[in-house]
Design a protein around this motif. Sequence first.
Motif: not given
Length: 461
Positions: A284-300, A340-351
């Motif tokens: 969950p942490f790696e998935l979270y960080q993958f999307f945190m690191r996307v380019k500013d131009s792509e996030v929208e 949250l969608l992939v790993h649920g609340e516990n996964g999100l909280q851990s990430a």
Amino acid sequence: MIIRVINRIYSIRKCSFVFQRFCASNVLKLNERGLLQDIFPPPSLNLQKLLSQPQCFYAGFDPTADSLHIGNLLVLMTMLHCQRAGHQLIALIGGATALIGDPSGKASERIALPEGKVRDNADVIAENITRIFQNHQKYIWEKNRDPNRLKPVKLVNNADWYNNVSITKFLSTAGRHFRVGAMLSRNSVQSRINSEAGISFTEFSYQVLQGYDWLHLLQTYKCRFQIGGSDQMGNIVSGHELISRMGLDEVFGLTIPLVTNEEGSKLGKTAGNAVWITPSKTSPFELYQFFMRVKDSEVEQLLKLFTFFSTEEISQIMEKQTAKPESRIAHRKLAQQVTLLVHGENGLQSAERITAALYSKSADSLAQLQPNELSETFRGATMVDILLEPATSVLDMVMKANCFANENDARRIILAGGLHINQVKCTDYTEILSLGRHILPNGISLIRVGKKHHYIIKWMS
């Protein structure tokens, strides 16, 4: 990460009249989010009539790996949007077609998988799909809406019907409706025929099996819509032609954009750069960080593709990010919703706990982590269990944890400021360990020697 979206102008224009009237159940509205790339055949009055009432949609997932990845997640997002609009969804697991291999987007033939491995993979894929649909209903849909409106997704495996069909019956019924000239014209086939590797009859026949899958689902569940990545258009056309030649109900295929990297290569299993759905492969942490690191131009655009925020909500999020870029609110919203969608609340909280511990560098954040989360935060850290004894000093601790070769080195490096305990520099090796300062409330001590060497001590009483 780049999302390649090439919407055909004629499709958009022909769809415009459909949008105006059947907004509630018309999945073609997904074009506004960039989730639709193509429709085959092009929108018609019959399509308008069909989408004015609930329909059945399906998407296929071949279990050629022991997890889905984020490319598959985009297909699942489209399925969830259809479910939210009141339609019935079928997730087809290709227990049979995985043994054949889809040549689409592949430069060479897949390595054949043993049947037992395919069955094991199919079980994991089924878990992935079920978990995502359940998380969507529990954490995203049910907060504000009636859960009874969502029709449960059906999971089927094409091995169940191919195992009961003889090759002679298959060829004499479905096979006679395929034309070799049309099959040879598919991009997936042409690219391989012209390559050094060529294409085997096994992979050449894949489009026949996928076409028959659609026929089976149409006859069994009245499934008239197929969803697939844009690289599946050839297979979708094959299924459409089979059903049309048999004089059955008109069917439609919807394709979605591919998830690619900056070089334009598909982020899939074969490319070796996948971000997986199974937590043991991508946490969950790696998935979270993958999307945190996307380019500013792509996030929208990614907010439109991978979240259920309305376009108005996304515009508001982007306005806040533009006003205060350092907040990275858009990235955080994206990462939170996908995790949250992939790993649920516990996964999100851990990430989020791991993210806070890694970037805030505070003892309080570390105290919130479980031992397994600490080891994930500080990859490569040495894990040590030590019995806590009265009057244990800093020097005693680091020597029991084998942080230094000898006590002389320990004293020298500690005095020079080379030791950190729970993110705080320690220069007194005679200091007696205390709860809260040296030992966190979760019974853990994080030791760092120099800049890179981490030790996680789990205290036993």
